[in-house]
Design a protein around this motif. Structure first.
Motif, PDB file in Angstrom:
ATOM      1  N   ALA A 158      86.444  31.541  14.148  1.00  0.00           N
ATOM      2  CA  ALA A 158      86.038  30.041  14.418  1.00  0.00           C
ATOM      3  C   ALA A 158      87.950  29.030  14.811  1.00  0.00           C
ATOM      4  O   ALA A 158      88.016  28.381  15.955  1.00  0.00           O
ATOM      5  CB  ALA A 158      86.330  29.663  13.096  1.00  0.00           C
ATOM      6  N   ALA A 159      89.055  30.246  14.761  1.00  0.00           N
ATOM      7  CA  ALA A 159      89.740  29.533  15.252  1.00  0.00           C
ATOM      8  C   ALA A 159      89.762  29.758  17.399  1.00  0.00           C
ATOM      9  O   ALA A 159      90.200  29.520  17.876  1.00  0.00           O
ATOM     10  CB  ALA A 159      90.898  30.969  15.064  1.00  0.00           C
ATOM     11  N   ALA A 160      88.608  31.346  17.684  1.00  0.00           N
ATOM     12  CA  ALA A 160      88.458  31.846  18.546  1.00  0.00           C
ATOM     13  C   ALA A 160      87.753  30.894  19.661  1.00  0.00           C
ATOM     14  O   ALA A 160      88.394  30.625  20.783  1.00  0.00           O
ATOM     15  CB  ALA A 160      88.460  33.209  19.038  1.00  0.00           C
ATOM     16  N   ALA A 161      86.850  29.955  18.803  1.00  0.00           N
ATOM     17  CA  ALA A 161      85.598  29.414  19.280  1.00  0.00           C
ATOM     18  C   ALA A 161      86.979  28.054  19.421  1.00  0.00           C
ATOM     19  O   ALA A 161      86.392  27.319  21.244  1.00  0.00           O
ATOM     20  CB  ALA A 161      84.778  29.302  18.861  1.00  0.00           C
ATOM     21  N   LYS A 162      87.297  27.574  18.456  1.00  0.00           N
ATOM     22  CA  LYS A 162      87.936  25.875  19.037  1.00  0.00           C
ATOM     23  C   LYS A 162      89.051  26.265  19.948  1.00  0.00           C
ATOM     24  O   LYS A 162      89.290  25.276  21.126  1.00  0.00           O
ATOM     25  CB  LYS A 162      88.337  26.038  17.666  1.00  0.00           C
ATOM     26  N   LEU A 163      90.420  27.604  19.946  1.00  0.00           N
ATOM     27  CA  LEU A 163      91.234  27.336  20.969  1.00  0.00           C
ATOM     28  C   LEU A 163      90.939  27.204  22.580  1.00  0.00           C
ATOM     29  O   LEU A 163      91.344  27.373  23.520  1.00  0.00           O
ATOM     30  CB  LEU A 163      91.839  28.393  20.566  1.00  0.00           C
ATOM     31  N   ALA A 164      89.340  28.349  22.788  1.00  0.00           N
ATOM     32  CA  ALA A 164      89.064  28.344  23.772  1.00  0.00           C
ATOM     33  C   ALA A 164      88.347  27.033  24.500  1.00  0.00           C
ATOM     34  O   ALA A 164      87.338  27.156  24.819  1.00  0.00           O
ATOM     35  CB  ALA A 164      88.388  30.327  23.896  1.00  0.00           C
TER      36      ALA A 164
ATOM     37  N   VAL B 216      92.371  32.065  23.696  1.00  0.00           N
ATOM     38  CA  VAL B 216      91.084  33.357  24.857  1.00  0.00           C
ATOM     39  C   VAL B 216      91.092  31.982  26.048  1.00  0.00           C
ATOM     40  O   VAL B 216      90.324  31.223  25.621  1.00  0.00           O
ATOM     41  CB  VAL B 216      90.200  33.798  24.600  1.00  0.00           C
ATOM     42  N   SER B 217      90.738  32.716  27.089  1.00  0.00           N
ATOM     43  CA  SER B 217      90.837  31.457  28.204  1.00  0.00           C
ATOM     44  C   SER B 217      89.242  32.144  28.522  1.00  0.00           C
ATOM     45  O   SER B 217      88.762  32.692  29.329  1.00  0.00           O
ATOM     46  CB  SER B 217      91.134  32.077  29.173  1.00  0.00           C
ATOM     47  N   ILE B 218      87.818  30.800  28.912  1.00  0.00           N
ATOM     48  CA  ILE B 218      86.683  31.337  29.184  1.00  0.00           C
ATOM     49  C   ILE B 218      86.895  30.657  30.163  1.00  0.00           C
ATOM     50  O   ILE B 218      86.575  29.136  30.373  1.00  0.00           O
ATOM     51  CB  ILE B 218      85.304  30.502  28.432  1.00  0.00           C
ATOM     52  N   SER B 219      85.670  30.999  31.576  1.00  0.00           N
ATOM     53  CA  SER B 219      85.616  30.289  32.129  1.00  0.00           C
ATOM     54  C   SER B 219      84.002  31.126  32.971  1.00  0.00           C
ATOM     55  O   SER B 219      84.233  32.217  33.271  1.00  0.00           O
ATOM     56  CB  SER B 219      86.516  29.737  33.781  1.00  0.00           C
ATOM     57  N   HIS B 220      82.988  29.856  34.193  1.00  0.00           N
ATOM     58  CA  HIS B 220      82.084  29.920  34.418  1.00  0.00           C
ATOM     59  C   HIS B 220      82.516  29.722  35.707  1.00  0.00           C
ATOM     60  O   HIS B 220      82.383  28.170  36.115  1.00  0.00           O
ATOM     61  CB  HIS B 220      81.038  29.187  33.549  1.00  0.00           C
ATOM     62  N   PRO B 221      81.963  30.667  36.331  1.00  0.00           N
ATOM     63  CA  PRO B 221      81.858  30.265  37.575  1.00  0.00           C
ATOM     64  C   PRO B 221      81.006  28.706  38.424  1.00  0.00           C
ATOM     65  O   PRO B 221      80.048  29.626  37.968  1.00  0.00           O
ATOM     66  CB  PRO B 221      81.401  31.741  38.708  1.00  0.00           C
ATOM     67  N   GLN B 222      81.704  28.438  39.364  1.00  0.00           N
ATOM     68  CA  GLN B 222      80.893  27.121  39.831  1.00  0.00           C
ATOM     69  C   GLN B 222      80.500  27.288  41.439  1.00  0.00           C
ATOM     70  O   GLN B 222      79.365  26.576  41.847  1.00  0.00           O
ATOM     71  CB  GLN B 222      81.912  26.156  39.514  1.00  0.00           C
TER      72      GLN B 222
ATOM     73  N   VAL C 138      84.950  43.917  36.260  1.00  0.00           N
ATOM     74  CA  VAL C 138      83.909  42.970  35.967  1.00  0.00           C
ATOM     75  C   VAL C 138      83.243  42.314  36.439  1.00  0.00           C
ATOM     76  O   VAL C 138      83.876  41.598  37.527  1.00  0.00           O
ATOM     77  CB  VAL C 138      85.471  41.946  34.666  1.00  0.00           C
ATOM     78  N   ARG C 139      82.079  41.317  35.725  1.00  0.00           N
ATOM     79  CA  ARG C 139      80.841  40.297  36.861  1.00  0.00           C
ATOM     80  C   ARG C 139      81.536  39.573  35.960  1.00  0.00           C
ATOM     81  O   ARG C 139      82.064  39.042  35.210  1.00  0.00           O
ATOM     82  CB  ARG C 139      79.864  41.210  36.438  1.00  0.00           C
ATOM     83  N   PRO C 140      80.962  38.285  36.606  1.00  0.00           N
ATOM     84  CA  PRO C 140      81.165  36.982  36.832  1.00  0.00           C
ATOM     85  C   PRO C 140      80.338  35.962  36.181  1.00  0.00           C
ATOM     86  O   PRO C 140      78.937  36.949  35.542  1.00  0.00           O
ATOM     87  CB  PRO C 140      81.022  35.944  38.041  1.00  0.00           C
ATOM     88  N   TRP C 141      80.815  35.182  34.766  1.00  0.00           N
ATOM     89  CA  TRP C 141      79.871  34.595  33.593  1.00  0.00           C
ATOM     90  C   TRP C 141      79.435  33.174  34.658  1.00  0.00           C
ATOM     91  O   TRP C 141      79.767  32.302  34.265  1.00  0.00           O
ATOM     92  CB  TRP C 141      80.634  34.459  32.601  1.00  0.00           C
ATOM     93  N   ALA C 142      78.154  33.757  34.948  1.00  0.00           N
ATOM     94  CA  ALA C 142      77.357  32.386  35.319  1.00  0.00           C
ATOM     95  C   ALA C 142      76.590  31.590  34.944  1.00  0.00           C
ATOM     96  O   ALA C 142      75.652  32.886  34.490  1.00  0.00           O
ATOM     97  CB  ALA C 142      77.217  32.394  37.166  1.00  0.00           C
TER      98      ALA C 142
END
Lengths: 341, 633
Positions: free
Chosen positions: B267-273, B444-450, B469-473
């Motif tokens: 929960a903490a990881a998701a909330k912070l991310a 943890v920072s999460i980004s999805h390519p645009q 590592v491949r992109p998380w589109a």
């Protein structure tokens, strides 16, 4: 859904991927793919919001041939994958492409549960009554006595009736069409796509390599009007090349074929796809050629809250009401302080 | 209460004292409450733990449930136990040998007596040793008569708890059944006296818990008091003990179980991310509490899905991960086995997923409520094809908080499913957890390519960065439409490819990507000498017992170091060097020697396996004995 004027107008071509299509020549899948490409541009949904999820089998190559998002997954699990996706991202339009073996045999459990939950998925099951990809074993819809590589003396498995299964599971949209019945298939796919909830569509699909002609009765021009009843909501069940026959219910509630020269139209069975009671749809699903004329079209289409919608509703309610305070969470329960000594 | 105090003696009962009601100081005590599953033993144990924690002891607990939901009363297989270790020093394990055993009936006595140390205190509910209960426990005669002298090694206190409890609640209008249900509070009161505990927190708890039933409050308080006074006033008990408070780091604490800590870490990881968490699970012991905990936390952006089976649980996670959610599932051995194919799909589609494996006794249904470490191979290898994925392991209940966040980090940074290993012992056991400051948690920072990466040629879902590592589109992003799936991917484009060289290449890339994780994890640390006679290597929930045994060996002047692995695949880069710095390597495991085989295979080190597969944790004593044996061999 009406097309948003700000969206670019999409055409069939926009939905074609760059991948070479690798189905056998004259496979019924080509027609289903073509009709799908025809239907999608009419929905007014941007193609990046559409996802095709499939399992394993010939039909399940489908996502590769669409330029939407897609996942070709593992046998039978497409409904579960699609459920996870749809719950996580309820705004997406998610199709499940599956076959009779994939959906009803190895994935029977997942299909049942997607349908009973009413996850907003469009499940298109290509039924060719055979295992094509593994080269010709009988499938859960193959008729009794079917001789195949794994049943050289004839199958002794009783087949499943896919639409009965779907209706029994509480599916809110149930329909049937055939691969080469282009206009009818387009209509059914479009209705399914526009349905809010799980739509289950069985498409009779010809595997001309391992089970050629299994559905000739429903696809041959000169035969299909005699063998099939094309369902229309609110209309009586009339069929035949000369539209001279109809279906009436006996006193015991069983359907019987009557000649329109003997019976008034008002006495026929009228189709009500929106009946909350599944019995009428189930009765229609039990009518199978050659024992009786076989209904084609939309058997059932009712409104019920969707699973993903309900999950999202609870989720948003909690998000709005509760404060997502990590500190408060960590400090919940019995806490105590250790003071510096 | 007596204020006298005798010299302290660590880790055991003091020698007999002539002084009636003397108060003796002890460093560390292990108490086990055991009785029928309806006897309220978990409650008694939990209350004792809370009181000790509030007092300032370090504590560690281990509940032991029967596999049956409601086994027949008095039966051997229906015995439920709760063990608590509390100490004025640091506690690393719920303890091994029991100092004080509270047995509420013959079955509890029979199944638990062998864990009581010689000289230990045995408190039994004498009233429960009737003909029927003795028969159910397969006793030919009453063991309390002790004709064989089996109890001579212990300080036995036969207490008519049922009768005394009934007497204490007389006049409250309770039925006999209701009155008898209070006897766990009688036992608790007696133990409170025995260990000089202040019962106020428990009294407050009772008042709050049963606020709507004043007669139950009164009955429980009276039973508690009766137990306390019984110890105080009867001549049976001549000494009682105190365990001073521990030197814990100042701060606010709470008790936490491993399953709670996993849920909170996620929960903490998701909330912070700032991402939504999707949890797809299917109930299974001992992992279900993770589902229960997360189900309560929708307000943290968590959606839980109770799937129709384990396969649907893992595949729903694949779908949610494709959709961009932080996707998690948890299960135990049999469920993990079913999930294998779905996990493989996660590996080839290179989607981030967290799979928590709360290990229990196997194979098949095995010992569902008992602990083991025998899913290591399953997690490490248990998928078809060359299917490598990271495996990390928590070492204690509170450590699950940290490791859950680490699992998220690895999954997202490396686009891969990750195994987080815990076990029944960690999952249900509890220990004090110093509540962290939110600002100390790593985000943890999460980004999805645009934007497309394909230079006009469409999106390339398998184009990799320097870490491979491949992109998380994610669906919904215009222009990045792509198809994933279980068929082998062409390098870069991700199109289906049957090219033999491509498959070879992709297999190696997937493996190398996982090995690259070693660059992002801490180097392995060793406790004790940097080189010497013996290195003891442990992983997972055996941490506390192995650490304690190694400390004990060093106290005795032996050259014994301890290396506890939290990163199992890949291992820390320096592990191979460490293993070669010692004359001998010992690997204790609650399985047939799985880590032993992996380390021997990878590092060609002639390690010795110490394997125990009893559904029970290691005892410090048996580890010390094994260490001595290896040192002497």
């Amino acid at each position: 859904m009406s097309a948003d004027t700000s969206l670019p107008v999409l055409t069939q071509k926009d939905f074609a991927s760059d991948q070479e299509i690798r189905w056998c020549p004259r496979c019924g899948d080509y027609s289903i793919l073509a009709q799908m490409k025809k239907v999608l541009p009419t929905l007014g949904i941007p193609k990046e919001d559409i996802v095709f999820v499939s399992g394993i089998g010939c039909s399940s190559r489908f996502p590769y041939y669409m330029s939407t998002y897609g996942m070709h997954s593992i046998h039978g699990r497409a409904p579960a994958i699609a459920t996870g996706l749809k719950v996580a991202r309820p705004e997406l339009t998610v199709f499940v492409i599956t076959g009779d073996g994939d959906a009803l045999s190895i994935g029977g459990n997942h299909l049942l549960h997607a349908l009973r939950r009413n996850v907003d998925l469009k499940i298109i099951m290509f039924n060719n009554q055979i295992y094509g990809l593994t080269k010709g074993q009988y499938s859960p819809t193959s008729p009794l006595g079917k001789k195949t590589k794994s049943t050289p003396f004839g199958s002794v498995d009783r087949p499943l009736n896919p639409l009965s299964v779907a209706i029994g599971a509480g599916a809110t949209f149930v329909a049937r069409s055939a691969d080469v019945d282009i206009k009818h298939l387009t209509m059914v796919l479009e209705r399914a796509a526009r349905h809010k909830g799980s739509a289950f569509v069985e498409v009779y699909q010809d595997c001309n390599v391992f089970n050629s002609g299994a559905f000739e009765f429903a696809t041959k021009k000169d035969q299909k009007q005699e063998n099939c009843i094309y369902l229309e909501n609110g209309k009586p069940l009339i069929y035949g090349n000369d539209r001279d026959k109809g279906i009436r219910l006996t006193g015991a509630g069983n359907p019987e074929v009557v000649n329109l020269s003997d019976v008034k139209e008002d006495d026929l069975l009228f189709h009500d796809e929106s009946s909350d009671d599944p019995t009428p749809a189930f009765r229609l699903a039990q009518m199978r050629w050659p024992n009786s004329p076989e209904p084609m079209g939309i058997f059932r289409s009712i409104d019920r809250p969707t699973y993903d919608g309900e999950v999202d509703r609870q989720f948003k309610q909690c998000m709005e009401q509760g404060t997502a305070d990590l500190e408060a969470l960590f400090n919940s329960g019995d806490t105590w302080d250790v003071k510096p000594k | 209460m007596s204020s006298e105090s005798s010299a302290s003696k660590s880790n055991g009962q003091p020698a007999g004292s002539a002084d009636a009601k003397a108060l003796q100081t002890m460093e560390s005590v292990v108490i086990r409450f055991c009785g029928d599953s309806g006897d309220g033993m978990q409650l008694a144990g939990t209350q004792f733990t809370n009181v000790s924690a509030v007092f300032g002891n370090d504590v560690s607990t281990l509940p032991d449930f029967p596999a049956e939901i409601r086994a027949p009363a008095g039966s051997l297989f229906g015995v439920s136990g709760f063990q608590v270790c509390f100490s004025s020093g640091e506690v690393f394990t719920p303890g091994d040998e029991v100092n004080t055993l509270v047995a509420m009936n013959p079955a509890a006595l029979k199944t638990n007596l062998e864990d009581l140390q010689r000289g230990g205190t045995l408190i039994v509910n004498e009233d429960a040793f009737d003909k029927g209960n003795l028969q159910k426990a397969h006793y030919d005669s009453n063991p309390l008569d002790d004709v064989d002298g089996n109890l001579a090694a212990f300080r036995v206190h036969k207490v008519p708890m049922t009768r005394l409890t009934r007497d204490s609640v007389e006049g409250l209008g309770l039925t006999v059944r209701e009155a008898d249900r209070c006897k766990n509070f009688f036992a608790l009161g007696l133990v409170f006296w025995l260990y000089d505990r202040d019962s106020t927190p428990t009294e407050d708890w009772v008042k709050e818990k049963f606020a709507k039933h004043p007669s139950i409050v009164e009955a429980n308080l009276r039973a508690l008091k009766a137990g306390y006074n019984y110890g105080f006033s009867t001549e049976q008990f001549t000494v009682h003990y105190e365990v001073p408070s521990a030197e814990l780091e100042p701060g606010r604490y709470r008790k936490i179980t491993g399953n709670e800590a996993v849920a909170m870490g996620l929960a903490a990881a998701a909330k912070l991310a700032e991402v939504e968490l999707f949890y797809g699970g299917y109930p299974i012991t001992p992992a279900s509490d993770i589902l229960h905990e997360l189900s309560k936390l929708k307000r943290f952006g968590i959606k839980t899905f109770q799937a129709e089976d384990e396969i649907a649980a893992i595949t729903s996670v694949v779908g949610a991960a494709f959709g961009g959610a932080l996707a998690v599932t948890a299960s135990s051995g049999p469920g993990i086995a079913l999930k294998g194919e779905g996990i493989g799909l996660g590996v080839i589609t290179e989607l981030p997923m967290i799979i928590v494996n709360v290990q229990r006794g196997g194979p098949s249904t095995g010992l569902p409520t008992k602990t083991e470490q025998s899913d290591l191979f399953l997690s490490y290898f248990g998928r078809n094809g060359d299917c490598p994925m990271p495996v990390i392991a928590a070492r204690s209940p509170a450590d699950c908080f940290q490791m859950a966040q680490e699992a998220v980090r690895i999954a997202v940074e490396f686009m891969t499913p990750v195994f987080l290993m815990t076990d029944g012992y960690i999952a249900n056991g509890a220990e004090p957890w110093k509540i962290p400051a939110i600002s100390d948690l790593k985000k943890v920072s999460i980004s999805h390519p645009q934007e497309s990466n394909g230079n006009g040629d469409g999106f390339l879902p398998y184009l990799r960065d320097e870490n491979l590592v491949r992109p998380w589109a994610v669906p919904g992003t215009p222009g990045l439409e792509h198809r994933l799936g279980g068929l082998e991917k062409a390098d870069g484009s991700g199109n289906v490819s049957y090219d033999p060289d491509n498959h070879d290449n992709m297999t190696r890339i997937r493996a190398q990507k996982i090995m690259n994780i070693a660059e992002s994890i801490p180097e392995q640390e060793v406790e004790g000498p940097e080189s010497g006679d013996l290195l003891v290597v442990s992983w997972g929930g055996t941490y506390g017992a192995v650490k304690s045994a190694c400390m004990e060996s060093r106290r005795q002047g032996k050259s014994v170091a301890h290396c506890h692995l939290q990163y199992i695949h890949p291992f820390p880069k320096n592990l191979g060097t460490i293993l070669k710095n010692y004359k001998k390597v010992l690997i204790p495991e609650l399985n047939g020697g799985q880590m032993w085989m992996i380390l021997r295979g990878l590092y060609l080190v002639d390690a010795v396996s110490f394997s125990k597969v009893k559904g029970k944790p290691f005892l410090i004593g048996e580890l010390c004995a094994k260490i001595d044996e290896v040192l002497e061999s």
